[in-house]
Design an enzyme around this catalytic site. Structure first.
Site, PDB file in Angstrom:
ATOM      1  N   HIS A 279      48.908 148.366 112.584  1.00 24.90           N
ATOM      2  CA  HIS A 279      48.005 147.808 111.578  1.00 24.90           C
ATOM      3  C   HIS A 279      46.573 147.906 112.073  1.00 24.90           C
ATOM      4  O   HIS A 279      46.296 147.989 113.272  1.00 24.90           O
ATOM      5  CB  HIS A 279      48.384 146.367 111.195  1.00 24.90           C
ATOM      6  CG  HIS A 279      47.896 145.325 112.147  1.00 24.90           C
ATOM      7  ND1 HIS A 279      46.621 144.807 112.101  1.00 24.90           N
ATOM      8  CD2 HIS A 279      48.498 144.704 113.182  1.00 24.90           C
ATOM      9  CE1 HIS A 279      46.476 143.913 113.069  1.00 24.90           C
ATOM     10  NE2 HIS A 279      47.604 143.839 113.743  1.00 24.90           N
ATOM     11  N   CYS A 280      45.661 147.945 111.086  1.00 20.26           N
ATOM     12  CA  CYS A 280      44.218 147.948 111.370  1.00 20.26           C
ATOM     13  C   CYS A 280      43.583 146.993 110.358  1.00 20.26           C
ATOM     14  O   CYS A 280      44.243 146.058 109.899  1.00 20.26           O
ATOM     15  CB  CYS A 280      43.652 149.368 111.284  1.00 20.26           C
ATOM     16  SG  CYS A 280      43.898 150.158 109.677  1.00 20.26           S
ATOM     17  N   ARG A 281      42.331 147.204 109.984  1.00 19.50           N
ATOM     18  CA  ARG A 281      41.690 146.273 109.059  1.00 19.50           C
ATOM     19  C   ARG A 281      42.178 146.470 107.625  1.00 19.50           C
ATOM     20  O   ARG A 281      42.513 145.511 106.942  1.00 19.50           O
ATOM     21  CB  ARG A 281      40.171 146.409 109.113  1.00 19.50           C
ATOM     22  CG  ARG A 281      39.451 145.328 108.316  1.00 19.50           C
ATOM     23  CD  ARG A 281      37.962 145.343 108.538  1.00 19.50           C
ATOM     24  NE  ARG A 281      37.294 146.375 107.775  1.00 19.50           N
ATOM     25  CZ  ARG A 281      36.823 146.219 106.533  1.00 19.50           C
ATOM     26  NH1 ARG A 281      36.949 145.063 105.914  1.00 19.50           N
ATOM     27  NH2 ARG A 281      36.229 147.211 105.908  1.00 19.50           N
TER      28      ARG A 281
ATOM     29  N   LEU B 127      44.961 144.043 108.092  1.00 18.99           N
ATOM     30  CA  LEU B 127      44.733 142.641 108.432  1.00 18.99           C
ATOM     31  C   LEU B 127      44.007 141.906 107.308  1.00 18.99           C
ATOM     32  O   LEU B 127      44.166 140.698 107.150  1.00 18.99           O
ATOM     33  CB  LEU B 127      43.945 142.535 109.749  1.00 18.99           C
ATOM     34  CG  LEU B 127      43.981 141.164 110.411  1.00 18.99           C
ATOM     35  CD1 LEU B 127      45.405 140.804 110.841  1.00 18.99           C
ATOM     36  CD2 LEU B 127      43.057 141.116 111.613  1.00 18.99           C
TER      37      LEU B 127
END
Length: 117
Positions: free
Chosen positions: A69-71, A97
């Site tokens: 996962h990232c932003r 996120l």
């Protein structure tokens, strides 16, 4: 061992990610920058920046699915595609996120927030 996720899709939901973290059925890896990690993160996730992922591949538990996962989901999708390319059961958390936080899922440290990229 069959995946707990639908392998025809590269994305999993924050709900699926939270459940997999809770029962240990998948490893969750945050591929964001260090300042983003410091601002707020998912408890239990491993932090490996996207640009250091290949050199830290040994830290990835390939015996179970991996959720990146990232932003917002674009960096994690690149990571998941790369790992799938070498035969690893990998996924990207849809919406990143930001979606996790928008769904009021917990972040650490207390008062943690999603940093702008």
């Amino acid at each position: 061992m069959p995946s707990i996720f639908d392998s025809s899709s590269i994305e999993v939901t924050p709900e699926q990610t939270q459940a997999a973290l809770a029962d240990g059925s998948a490893q969750v890896i945050d591929v964001r920058e260090p300042y983003e990690w410091e601002a707020g993160r998912i408890d239990g996730a491993l932090h490996i920046e996207l640009e250091h992922l290949s050199s830290n591949a040994a830290k990835v538990d390939t015996d179970r699915p991996v959720i990146f996962h990232c932003r917002l989901g674009s960096r994690s999708a690149m990571a998941a595609q790369a790992f799938r390319g070498v035969g690893i059961d990998a996924y990207s958390m849809a919406g990143g996120l930001q979606r996790w936080a928008d769904e009021n899922r917990p972040l650490i440290p207390e008062g943690g927030a999603v940093a702008d990229h």
